[in-house]
Design an enzyme around this catalytic site. Sequence first.
Site, PDB file in Angstrom:
ATOM      1  N   GLU A  59      41.929 -59.106  -3.021  1.00 26.16           N
ATOM      2  CA  GLU A  59      43.041 -59.597  -2.196  1.00 26.16           C
ATOM      3  C   GLU A  59      42.801 -60.996  -1.638  1.00 26.16           C
ATOM      4  OE1 GLU A  59      40.781 -56.822   0.763  1.00 26.16           O
ATOM      5  OE2 GLU A  59      41.146 -56.941  -1.388  1.00 26.16           O
ATOM      6  N   HIS A 116      38.008 -48.641   2.450  1.00 27.23           N
ATOM      7  CA  HIS A 116      38.033 -50.093   2.649  1.00 27.23           C
ATOM      8  C   HIS A 116      37.679 -50.419   4.095  1.00 27.23           C
ATOM      9  CE1 HIS A 116      40.012 -51.796  -1.127  1.00 27.23           C
ATOM     10  NE2 HIS A 116      39.621 -50.567  -1.399  1.00 27.23           N
ATOM     11  N   GLU A 117      37.124 -51.623   4.299  1.00 28.24           N
ATOM     12  CA  GLU A 117      36.507 -51.994   5.574  1.00 28.24           C
ATOM     13  C   GLU A 117      35.529 -50.884   5.993  1.00 28.24           C
ATOM     14  OE1 GLU A 117      39.945 -53.853   4.579  1.00 28.24           O
ATOM     15  OE2 GLU A 117      40.155 -51.926   5.598  1.00 28.24           O
ATOM     16  N   GLU A 145      33.059 -59.096   4.259  1.00 32.77           N
ATOM     17  CA  GLU A 145      33.934 -59.870   3.377  1.00 32.77           C
ATOM     18  C   GLU A 145      33.672 -61.364   3.548  1.00 32.77           C
ATOM     19  OE1 GLU A 145      37.990 -58.481   3.352  1.00 32.77           O
ATOM     20  OE2 GLU A 145      37.357 -56.424   3.721  1.00 32.77           O
TER      21      GLU A 145
END
Length: 669
Positions: free
Chosen positions: A466, A441-442, A172
């Site tokens: 987000e 996610h992640e 990210e």
Amino acid sequence: MKQRLIYIIVSFWFLASCTSSKQTEVTSPDDHIRLALNLDDNGEIAYQVSIGDTLFIKPSMLGFEANDGVNLFGNFHVVNTDFATHDQTWTQPWGENKTIRNHYNEMAVHLSDAANTKLTLRFRVFDDGLGFRYEYEVSGADSILVTDELTAFNIAQDGTSWSIPANYETYELLYRTQPVSRTDNANTPMTFKTGGLYASIHEAALTDFPEMTLKNTGNCNFKSELAPWPDGIKARFNGGSFKTPWRTIQIAPKAVGLINSGLILNLNEPCALETTDWIRPMKYVGIWWGMHLGVESWVINDRHGATTENAKRYIDFAAANNIEAVMYEGWNEGWENWGGSQTFDYTRPYADFDIEEIARYAREKGVEIIGHHETGGNIMNYEKQLDKSYKWYADLGIHSVKTGYAGGLPDGHNHHGQYNVRHYRKVVETAAKYHTTLDVHEPIKDTGIRRTYPNMMTREGARGMEWNAWSEGNPPEHHVMLPFTRLLAGPMDYTPGIFDIMYERAKNSPYRKQWNMKDSKDCRINTTLAKQIANWVILYSPLQMAADMIENYEGHPAFQFFRDFDADCDWSEALAGEPGEFVVIVRKAKDKYFLGAATNEEARKVDVKLDFLEEGRVYRALIYADGEGADWELNPTAYDIIERLVTANDTLTVSMARGGGQAISFMPA
């Protein structure tokens, strides 16, 4: 039946030379790409790649290093070389393109050393790039501890690269545009342009190995760097054999050629599931965005988002708007431990979330539920409950789960090492056992495992929506960078479609003062509204979310695009674009077409030929465009909806404001 996928096979295998041949050169089927392997006097191995008559990858090292005197590098000699050609068309249950051609020439170089360590280097060269992997057999070894990978990509000419920094914990990060020679390290896919060609280095079929990152060792020579175990070992194997993931280089004369490539999927194993009819793409909404804005909470309190009442409200909205599913975060006990033990219970709902009643209500309305498992990084706790929690969901009729790994892992493990790669694989296999699809996610990065386990449908693995809620946000170039970088690996759950661009509703919430994040006045969406709509097409995911709170969609004319949109596409093509500048992508779903176009901080016009439409048919085009005076900074919500009748012979001029875009649905008139 072990193989349910429909295959149209026009394949043939042949030996291009006898098995005693030591020829070590192979070309792509169109003879455009040429790969050659060489051994020096010390038995050390290198490869090089030419495009036409031009050297593209200079001689680059191959091999590994290991503990305990195990030789994985040097002192090798060629025993024999096998050649083969494969040409197959296969069909997947979902994807950007459901039908994919797999056409390559293969060279398998069999090597050995004096201690009878055997190595097969398997190269596959396609018209759009190449892949290679290592297959080791170490005689007499009880285990192998890999300490380093020596694989290099020695790019022959400097150029421009687009990448994020190498990091074993997160993807990210914002993308960088810089000279290849000044890129010190990178996570993959690392995309670059050199000598008039576009290319991207990545890996395929990462199943039992640490992730590969790239380190610049000088000029444009990039060496593989593997995510380590806590003790520094890179990979562990019981017994004396192992296979690596494929190391890949996609190559194209135009940037959009990288997007249109099926190379990563083709280097994965065919579907391992007995049936796939339970797997289907879906559009969804969910109780999620309000938590990131701070107007709702994950934990049970006076602003708890996942309540029975709110859950039913979202189900009603989905049923009324042609949306197949609803996702809930913050429904289960454990969120109150956030920042501490990170211990969640995956079968104990909060007291105000009656999951049995919600599941019954969803069935009555014909709406699917997407469950949620946040681990907080405590994967040991998750694995203890894994089988029980997936069975519990399945018994409730819930067959889709979003997982999360936000937080540090215990015992010094990192997110991208072999330990966690094995964990992600275990979750995919457990979910398949209960006919459950995944949105991770992640995650560990996508490397095409969705071909083998198509229940692995989408994942995050980059800066998603987000970040706009509590930081400076993602810049306008980000959305036109992702298709040429992160999305080359596979689908992304970016969670597009925020209509309240400036968070006007959130800023007027009585809970605004309770925000413990960045001051709301500094946060916003850095696009126009039309670009948010276009991102539903551009940022491909078979589970595609309308991510805003549903009150921001109710009564909004522009939401008609999502109502009409079909996440289950049959065919896709990137028509035009440059990394970080702009992109135009079209997708077909049944008899409809959906086009998305977006630009960076610069306004621009792009002429788009509609020759992808079916000949002889008239289509009703609904165009969702930036309105007069639209500008991502100054006037982001100005938009127009224009209706036209068009055919395959027409050309449309797509006009986009600064930070803007355009979305078009084409439906038979």
